[in-house]
Design a protein around this motif. Structure first.
Motif, mmCIF file in Angstrom:
data_model
loop_
_atom_site.group_PDB
_atom_site.id
_atom_site.type_symbol
_atom_site.label_atom_id
_atom_site.label_comp_id
_atom_site.label_asym_id
_atom_site.label_seq_id
_atom_site.Cartn_x
_atom_site.Cartn_y
_atom_site.Cartn_z
ATOM 1 N N ARG A 126 -10.761 -1.378 5.483
ATOM 2 C CA ARG A 126 -10.599 0.172 5.331
ATOM 3 C C ARG A 126 -11.522 0.812 6.355
ATOM 4 O O ARG A 126 -11.018 1.811 6.890
ATOM 5 N N GLU A 150 2.442 1.309 -3.875
ATOM 6 C CA GLU A 150 1.472 1.767 -5.064
ATOM 7 C C GLU A 150 1.523 3.277 -5.079
ATOM 8 O O GLU A 150 1.195 3.955 -6.050
ATOM 9 N N PHE A 162 0.871 -1.237 0.036
ATOM 10 C CA PHE A 162 -0.126 -0.019 -0.046
ATOM 11 C C PHE A 162 0.792 1.118 -0.040
ATOM 12 O O PHE A 162 0.438 2.205 -0.294
ATOM 13 N N ASN A 203 -0.985 -2.458 -9.467
ATOM 14 C CA ASN A 203 -2.199 -2.818 -8.700
ATOM 15 C C ASN A 203 -2.241 -3.521 -7.550
ATOM 16 O O ASN A 203 -1.517 -4.638 -7.501
ATOM 17 N N THR A 204 -2.670 -2.986 -6.466
ATOM 18 C CA THR A 204 -2.493 -3.709 -5.166
ATOM 19 C C THR A 204 -3.704 -3.790 -4.432
ATOM 20 O O THR A 204 -4.022 -3.819 -3.236
ATOM 21 N N LYS A 205 -4.730 -3.900 -5.092
ATOM 22 C CA LYS A 205 -6.159 -3.596 -4.746
ATOM 23 C C LYS A 205 -6.546 -5.094 -3.863
ATOM 24 O O LYS A 205 -7.344 -4.929 -3.113
ATOM 25 N N SER A 206 -5.890 -6.005 -4.336
ATOM 26 C CA SER A 206 -6.352 -7.386 -3.483
ATOM 27 C C SER A 206 -5.578 -7.539 -2.390
ATOM 28 O O SER A 206 -5.772 -8.563 -1.480
ATOM 29 N N ASN A 259 -4.971 -6.756 1.283
ATOM 30 C CA ASN A 259 -6.141 -6.281 2.424
ATOM 31 C C ASN A 259 -5.103 -6.082 3.752
ATOM 32 O O ASN A 259 -4.507 -7.403 4.131
ATOM 33 N N GLU A 285 -1.675 -11.223 -8.544
ATOM 34 C CA GLU A 285 -1.410 -9.728 -7.915
ATOM 35 C C GLU A 285 -0.049 -10.115 -7.192
ATOM 36 O O GLU A 285 0.823 -9.279 -7.194
#
Length: 530
Positions: free
Chosen positions: A433, A357, A354, A364-367, A369, A490
């Motif tokens: 989040r 990025e 996080f 892409n680091t949306k996966s 958590n 990812e």
């Protein structure tokens, strides 16, 4: 964070039918203190959030080094150690916080040191020779005896009483519920741990363990990978596990190590918690772990010697580019409030994704958590607990928290003054989040109610003994091994170097946030660099 897979080393079949040691519920006495000090600490998220704006001054100093390591957690420190031991001593480490160690850090008051994150290390698997060599270097492992058994420093291992559970209004030894459980529940627990024993030894056609530490050494066969695609709770349902006590134990264990419970982590991660540790290094010490009042900050101290004169704290990296076969990094010095340019041949980013990025385009680091955690260190009057001995690890059945550690438990001297405990709570939720935002917004009184309402389930009059409370917020404490996280596309892509010049190492690339993975990640990336 609070743990490292410790219940995998339980010889359940030997303990479950022994019953429990029933201790009376103590009615505490004492007068409430006249004043109570409340304090909040935490990671420097304010400085970190400057990456969003990138409103930094033009650089006014240029530094040259062969290797630059960004991030002073265990991965970054491990990389420095590897470089140093391989005769590569031209390196520099940058860290955003004012100290090294990341989640393996500590605080201290006049009564005791205490952890601000991970607080112990389980005995490693015999196959993990790099960790074993490190333990020898630290004089934690003192060598081997004539039979090849490791000789360990018992003063750095948990003393009795190691752990206890507040269950059905009394304390029992061990964290596996035992008092008054039905024969059906006993049988179900026995069946679960029998399956785990099989998983612990299971190997694929290439002689790779299904579940290994580091994760990189685990099997990649389809039957194994399929377990990473489903939720642990769904796998448990398929296996017809349904007793309240077992499901609580498994949920607690996952929250303890991963931050998230069985509703959210993958089946692979849930099984790995128990089966990843082989209990095969020592025959004598299977049921103990290495621990210290300051937690894993003790290990940070050992690793930090490789960065003496080679680290800059309170430095936030905000830009990077490759220019004429060199890597140019811009870093904001939060002490002097100015920007420095560091020019290196190669750079290792030992920072979470996080953060990365915000520095690298098209990443892409949306996966990924990250679970927020709250640690609360409480100083109590000496009378707390009465004649009852506090265990090292004290857990409350059905609690939203993860119990508390008695920080002075490893003290070889008699404790005559105040007692210090550290309470752990992860926010196990689908929306990390949202939980993180809520945690950051909570004030002292809200945090106090959150923690004490939980602790009062076992210690009804704990407020009568409190002298001081320190809350420590960690917004992005650890990666959550949700389905498809560990072996997902990812995660695999995030480990790839950039033009052979920029490398990556962090526990979130393993998918499991434990010391061994951080240590391994640093070594792996350092090997790639040189």
């Amino acid at each position: 964070m609070k743990s490292g897979g410790k219940y995998s080393r339980k010889d359940f079949l030997k303990t479950i039918f022994l019953g429990s040691l029933v201790l009376p519920f103590l009615q505490y006495c004492g007068k409430k203190g006249k004043s109570l000090l409340l304090k909040i600490t935490g990671t420097n998220h304010v400085l970190g959030h400057k990456l969003w704006a990138k409103d930094f001054p033009t650089f006014s100093e240029e530094i040259h080094t062969k290797y630059l390591i960004v991030g002073g957690g265990i991965s970054g420190l491990s990389a420095c150690r590897f470089l140093n031991q391989n005769h590569q001593r031209d390196y520099l480490l940058l860290e955003m916080e004012n100290h090294l160690g990341g989640n393996s850090s500590n605080g201290e008051n006049k009564f005791s040191k205490f952890p601000l994150g991970a607080h112990y290390l389980p005995l490693p698997n015999k196959e993990n020779t790099e960790i074993i060599d490190f333990l020898k270097e630290c004089n934690i492992c003192l060598g081997e005896d004539e039979n090849g058994e490791p000789v360990l420093d018992e003063y750095q291992m948990t003393f009795p009483q190691q752990e206890r559970l507040f269950y059905k209004n009394s304390w029992q030894n061990d964290v596996v519920p035992q008092k008054g459980i039905s024969s059906e529940v006993q049988q179900e627990m026995q069946r679960f741990f029998t399956i785990i024993d099989q998983f612990r030894l299971k190997k694929d056609s290439h002689e790779k363990y299904w579940f290994a530490i580091p994760v990189h050494d685990s099997s990649r066969e389809d039957e194994v990978l399929n377990l990473e695609k489903i939720l642990f709770k769904d796998w448990l349902h398929e296996q017809n596990f349904k007793s309240e006590e077992l499901l609580w134990l498994l949920d607690y264990s996952c929250r303890d190590d991963y931050g998230l419970g069985i509703d959210y982590v993958s089946a692979w991660a849930g099984i790995h918690y128990f089966a990843g540790r082989k209990n095969n290094w020592s025959k004598k010490y299977k049921d103990q772990v290495f621990t210290w009042p300051e937690g894993n900050a003790r290990l940070t101290k050992h690793l930090s010697k490789y960065t003496e004169g080679k680290n800059l704290t309170q430095h936030l990296v905000f830009d990077i580019k490759i220019n004429e076969n060199k890597v140019e990094v811009l870093s904001f010095d939060n002490i002097q409030k100015r920007t420095k340019k560091i020019v290196a041949e190669k750079v290792l980013f030992a920072a979470p994704q996080f953060v990365n990025e915000r520095i690298f385009k098209n990443r892409n680091t949306k996966s990924f958590n990250y679970v927020p955690w709250l640690l609360t260190t409480i100083t109590l009057k000496n009378e707390f607990g009465g004649d009852e001995e506090l265990a090292w690890d004290n857990v409350i059945y059905g609690s939203e928290g993860l119990g508390y550690i008695y920080d002075q438990h490893q003290n070889v001297n008699q404790i005559l003054g105040e007692k210090v405990i550290t309470y752990y709570k992860s926010f196990s939720t689908r929306d990390c989040r949202k939980a993180r935002k809520k945690l950051y917004s909570m004030k002292e009184d809200q945090l106090k109610s959150l923690v004490l309402d939980d602790l009062k389930k076992a210690h009804a009059l704990i407020e009568e003994f409190i002298i001081e409370i320190q809350f420590h917020k960690i917004g992005h404490a650890m990666i959550a091994p949700v389905p498809n996280q560990i072996f997902g596309e990812e995660t695999q892509k995030a480990q790839e170097s950039i033009e052979g010049k920029i490398f990556f190492a962090h526990t979130d690339l393993s998918g499991i946030s434990i010391f061994e993975e951080a240590f391994y990640q640093g070594i792996k990336a350092a090997k790639q660099m040189i």
